[in-house]
Design a protein around this motif. Structure first.
Motif, mmCIF file in Angstrom:
data_model
loop_
_atom_site.group_PDB
_atom_site.id
_atom_site.type_symbol
_atom_site.label_atom_id
_atom_site.label_comp_id
_atom_site.label_asym_id
_atom_site.label_seq_id
_atom_site.Cartn_x
_atom_site.Cartn_y
_atom_site.Cartn_z
ATOM 1 N N GLN A 1 22.497 43.984 46.930
ATOM 2 C CA GLN A 1 21.908 42.762 47.496
ATOM 3 C C GLN A 1 23.031 41.770 47.788
ATOM 4 O O GLN A 1 23.675 41.268 46.857
ATOM 5 N N ILE A 2 23.271 41.528 49.069
ATOM 6 C CA ILE A 2 24.342 40.596 49.449
ATOM 7 C C ILE A 2 23.827 39.660 50.540
ATOM 8 O O ILE A 2 23.243 40.104 51.531
ATOM 9 N N PRO B 1 19.867 40.947 53.243
ATOM 10 C CA PRO B 1 20.867 40.057 53.842
ATOM 11 C C PRO B 1 20.301 38.676 54.153
ATOM 12 O O PRO B 1 21.053 37.708 54.260
ATOM 13 N N LEU B 2 18.953 38.605 54.274
ATOM 14 C CA LEU B 2 18.310 37.303 54.533
ATOM 15 C C LEU B 2 17.448 36.882 53.344
ATOM 16 O O LEU B 2 16.588 36.022 53.467
ATOM 17 N N LYS B 3 17.675 37.520 52.236
ATOM 18 C CA LYS B 3 16.963 37.208 50.993
ATOM 19 C C LYS B 3 15.445 37.126 51.218
ATOM 20 O O LYS B 3 14.813 36.088 50.966
ATOM 21 N N PHE C 1 27.140 37.056 58.558
ATOM 22 C CA PHE C 1 27.944 36.906 57.335
ATOM 23 C C PHE C 1 28.155 38.281 56.674
ATOM 24 O O PHE C 1 29.284 38.653 56.343
ATOM 25 N N VAL C 2 27.082 39.052 56.502
ATOM 26 C CA VAL C 2 27.239 40.338 55.818
ATOM 27 C C VAL C 2 27.851 41.400 56.734
ATOM 28 O O VAL C 2 28.603 42.263 56.270
ATOM 29 N N VAL D 1 23.813 47.269 57.328
ATOM 30 C CA VAL D 1 23.129 46.047 56.897
ATOM 31 C C VAL D 1 21.641 46.250 57.170
ATOM 32 O O VAL D 1 21.226 46.359 58.331
ATOM 33 N N LEU D 2 20.847 46.342 56.111
ATOM 34 C CA LEU D 2 19.423 46.627 56.282
ATOM 35 C C LEU D 2 18.641 45.358 56.557
ATOM 36 O O LEU D 2 18.836 44.346 55.875
ATOM 37 N N SER D 3 17.768 45.433 57.526
ATOM 38 C CA SER D 3 16.904 44.294 57.786
ATOM 39 C C SER D 3 15.476 44.802 57.912
ATOM 40 O O SER D 3 15.221 45.775 58.616
ATOM 41 N N GLY D 4 14.573 44.154 57.196
ATOM 42 C CA GLY D 4 13.149 44.483 57.315
ATOM 43 C C GLY D 4 12.579 43.618 58.426
ATOM 44 O O GLY D 4 12.489 42.412 58.268
#
Ligand code: SF4
Ligand code: SF4
Length: 366
Positions: free
Chosen positions: A167-168, A199-201, A232-233, A242-245
């Protein structure tokens, strides 16, 4: 530079009250767009959306595109394993759900102190190595939520892994609880490639309060808050994916733009934005839903925290927020129904004192 991976933890839904009611037609279009714009990596796990995430991948990706067109990553729910035989059973079930004969990437899901003990007890690392040797898994590793010191010990003992999923994001970079920077540097020290999650919490860095947005707009009034979080990541040299949901076409299009690395001047603004967010976000819940699987009272914990965060930012809006709370409570359970068993807290990757905040939720909305 675009390292985006399509995470299947949160999907577009047809009914917002039912998180696993995924919208097949929209998801098909998003999968197609992702592939057409250079994306290849898809991520799922046995427990995501009560198993429907794997089915969704099978239907919307695997059955509709050639197998060599995409990279499919799945995760063993090692924390549910109670015998060595279980590992193989879960793996076989996952292959069936996804309609594949192998996974390109296979990870142990959600290692922390407790789950790492189970992983050693049931020889889960050895199981992954066997899969790799037999060609059933291309690369192996684990997703991780704990301290950098424990990560160092695990990687020292298991140099065979290829990836660590961490988690970053710029809000957690220096967080004592998440230790994003230290975990990233530990993975680099062991020469591991990093897959970035959250990446976007959980959307916290996409929908930011007005003062934080004004600050980002001093850099550039056009680009979205989410784009800064992703850049940023993506700028981290050892971050391979970089995973994004993503749950709308707009998010997909925004995320798939080519991006430049963040400059030092932009980073300085991001640190200030993080300070503002820390002061305005009451509960740093990412809406991952892990707590929900363990709550005997059927309390919609992340939805309540979302409402509580809205209320904390704008207490004058409680007349708008309270009806949303009442509607949720009518369908599930009130926050005050919590019996303080703390199962949720033991399973929260963000170490949120759930019971403490549910008391506050009940105090405000009931
Ligand atoms: S402590 Fe409360 S919210 Fe958490 S799992 Fe138990 S009943 Fe559910
Ligand atoms: S409270 Fe914790 S486990 Fe539950 S959704 Fe939020 S971050 Fe996830």
């Amino acid at each position: 530079m675009n390292k985006m991976g399509f995470g299947f933890l949160r999907l577009p839904v047809t009914d917002p009250k039912i998180p696993d009611s995924y919208d097949t037609e929209l998801l098909n279009r998003m999968v197609d767009y992702f592939l057409e714009h250079g994306g290849r990596y898809f991520d799922t796990a046995y427990t995501y959306l009560n198993g429907k995430s794997e089915w969704a991948l099978g239907e919307c990706l695997v059955k509709r595109h050639p197998r060599d067109r995409f990279i499919l990553a799945d995760k063993l729910p090692g924390y549910l394993v109670t015998s060595q035989e279980d590992c193989r059973n879960y793996f076989e079930e996952q292959l069936k759900r996804c309609h594949v004969s192998y996974f390109d990437v296979y990870l142990l899901h959600w290692l922390n102190g407790r789950n790492y003990e189970l992983a050693e007890k049931y020889h889960e690392f050895e199981f992954l190595q066997e899969l790799k040797t037999s060609g059933k898994a291309g690369r192996i590793g684990f997703s991780y939520h704990d301290t950098a010191d424990l990560l160092d010990r695990i990687l020292t003992r298991h140099p065979e892994v290829d990836y660590v999923q961490l988690q970053i994001n710029y809000l957690d970079w220096e967080s004592e609880a998440i230790q994003a920077r230290r975990c990233y540097q530990t993975a680099c020290k062991h020469h591991k490639k990093v897959i970035v999650m959250e990446p976007l919490k959980g959307g916290t860095l996409a929908r930011i309060p007005a003062d934080a947005e004004r600050l980002l707009h001093t850099l550039d009034p056009i680009h979205s808050a989410a784009s800064y979080g992703l850049r940023f990541v993506q700028s981290l040299p050892e971050a391979e994916i970089v995973l994004s949901g993503m749950n709308s076409m707009e998010q997909m299009i925004d995320n798939m733009r080519d991006v430049e690395p963040v400059s030092d001047a932009e980073k300085a603004v991001l640190w200030k934005t993080a300070d503002l967010l820390r002061h305005s976000t009451a509960v740093t819940c990412t809406a991952c839903g892990y707590c929900l699987q363990h709550c005997p009272q059927d309390i919609p914990i992340p939805s309540y925290f979302k409402l509580y965060n809205e209320y904390s930012r704008n207490p004058g809006d409680d007349w708008k927020i309270r009806p949303a709370y009442q509607e949720l409570a009518a369908n599930y359970e009130y926050a005050s129904a919590c019996v303080r068993c703390r199962s949720c807290e033991k399973n929260c990757p963000q170490n949120i004192p759930v019971t403490h905040y549910l008391e506050k939720v009940a105090g405000v909305f009931e």
